[in-house]
Design an enzyme around this catalytic site. Structure first.
Site, mmCIF file in Angstrom:
data_model
loop_
_atom_site.group_PDB
_atom_site.id
_atom_site.type_symbol
_atom_site.label_atom_id
_atom_site.label_comp_id
_atom_site.label_asym_id
_atom_site.label_seq_id
_atom_site.Cartn_x
_atom_site.Cartn_y
_atom_site.Cartn_z
ATOM 1 N N SER A 247 0.836 -1.189 0.000
ATOM 2 C CA SER A 247 0.000 0.000 0.000
ATOM 3 C C SER A 247 0.878 1.248 0.000
ATOM 4 O O SER A 247 1.716 1.404 -0.889
ATOM 5 C CB SER A 247 -0.962 -0.042 1.184
ATOM 6 O OG SER A 247 -2.008 0.889 1.024
ATOM 7 N N GLU B 22 -9.428 -3.845 -6.411
ATOM 8 C CA GLU B 22 -8.836 -2.716 -5.705
ATOM 9 C C GLU B 22 -9.017 -1.375 -6.405
ATOM 10 O O GLU B 22 -8.861 -1.283 -7.627
ATOM 11 C CB GLU B 22 -7.334 -2.933 -5.537
ATOM 12 C CG GLU B 22 -6.948 -4.094 -4.676
ATOM 13 C CD GLU B 22 -5.508 -3.961 -4.219
ATOM 14 O OE1 GLU B 22 -5.148 -2.883 -3.714
ATOM 15 O OE2 GLU B 22 -4.766 -4.938 -4.365
ATOM 16 N N HIS C 185 -7.289 -5.618 -1.428
ATOM 17 C CA HIS C 185 -6.111 -4.839 -1.079
ATOM 18 C C HIS C 185 -5.222 -5.590 -0.082
ATOM 19 O O HIS C 185 -5.666 -5.983 0.994
ATOM 20 C CB HIS C 185 -6.561 -3.509 -0.477
ATOM 21 C CG HIS C 185 -5.464 -2.534 -0.225
ATOM 22 N ND1 HIS C 185 -4.683 -2.006 -1.219
ATOM 23 C CD2 HIS C 185 -5.020 -1.968 0.930
ATOM 24 C CE1 HIS C 185 -3.820 -1.158 -0.703
ATOM 25 N NE2 HIS C 185 -3.989 -1.121 0.608
#
Length: 300
Positions: free
Chosen positions: A145, A239, A269
């Protein structure tokens, strides 16, 4: 088709979505709590350490005294949340999968420490590992991320500093464009149970503190990626950050980088964070570990 375990997880995440007025402190507590739910790999040993002046966790296989590989791991959380607590389990699974020492860095977070604090901490840790005798060819940088974007930003900063680059790098569901200009920010909004544009905007504002969001050290999709080491990017098809990952790989390939993209059909995610809980996470962490192991075969 996603496993029943993954779909059960999606249901839990959807049912526990935090309201818009959630404070940073509450976000941090919730994210650490999510990390505590995931069982660590029992074959790994974890100790506290300090690298580059920052606290971190050192995770490694219990039966390997001195692993030949080292992974500097940069956790996700929008540069505002996340910690060695939220990612402890993932670090243990990755350590076992890659037969490596994983240094899970507790870099400084926004809004208390805005850009470029996270980059500075990651580069300082990288310098320290090199100074401690880790050969660049035996070192990988990885993250998820925001930590995935930070991984590439760290490589760019390392390159500009004239330091030797690592043997490879891995980005899991990278947040690589803090302008939120990717098409899937909108087109995947209804499918993504973990990431919302409103939160990305809030975290970007906190981290950037009026700095240019197109600075490559904040948004590496806008950077010159020439000369970077082999890069593996994983992203889920559900995502909002799907487009970030795809554009990052295109930019890397256009710059001559050996970049591999894996899109997990039906996956969410950073599903890797749930290794040990959902089979897709376990399988993908194993694949990442094998990929790293094939590119940094040791030598520190």
């Amino acid at each position: 088709m996603p496993s029943p375990e993954l779909e059960n997880l999606v249901g839990m995440l959807t049912a526990t979505e935090l309201p818009d007025d959630t404070t940073v402190t509450q976000w941090r507590e919730a994210y650490d709590g999510l990390g505590r739910m995931v069982p660590p790999d029992p074959g790994a040993v974890v100790t506290d350490a300090v690298v580059g002046g920052r606290p971190c966790l050192d995770a490694r296989p219990a039966d390997v005294a001195e692993p030949d590989r080292t992974i500097l791991y940069l956790h996700g959380g929008g540069y505002a949340i996340g910690s060695p607590v939220s990612h402890r389990s993932l670090a243990t699974h990755l350590a076992m999968a890659a037969c490596a020492r994983v240094i899970l860095l507790d870099y400084r977070l926004a809004p208390e420490h805005p850009f470029p604090a996270a980059v500075d901490d990651a580069v300082a840790a990288y310098r320290t590992l090199l100074g401690g005798g880790v050969a660049p060819s035996a070192l990988a940088v990885a993250g998820d991320s925001a930590g995935g974007g930070l991984t590439v930003a760290t490589l760019l900063a390392v390159r500009e500093a004239g330091l030797p680059l690592p043997g490879c790098a891995v980005c899991l569901s990278p947040w690589a464009d803090l302008t939120q200009s990717g098409a899937t920010i909108d087109t995947k909004a209804a499918e993504d149970p973990m990431v919302r544009k409103v939160d990305l905007d809030s975290w970007a504002d906190a981290y950037l503190a009026d700095h240019d969001p197109k600075d490559p050290l904040a948004s590496p999709v806008f950077g010159d990626l020439a000369g970077l080491p082999p890069l593996l990017v994983h992203v889920g098809s559900r995502e909002v950050l799907l487009d970030d990952a795809q554009r990052l790989v295109v930019r890397a390939r256009d710059a001559g980088v050996d970049a591999t993209l894996h899109v997990g059909e039906g996956l969410i995610h950073v599903w890797h964070q749930f290794a040990g809980m959902v089979p897709e996470g376990t399988d993908s962490v194993r694949e990442v570990g094998e990929w790293i192991g094939a590119r940094i075969a040791g030598g520190q």
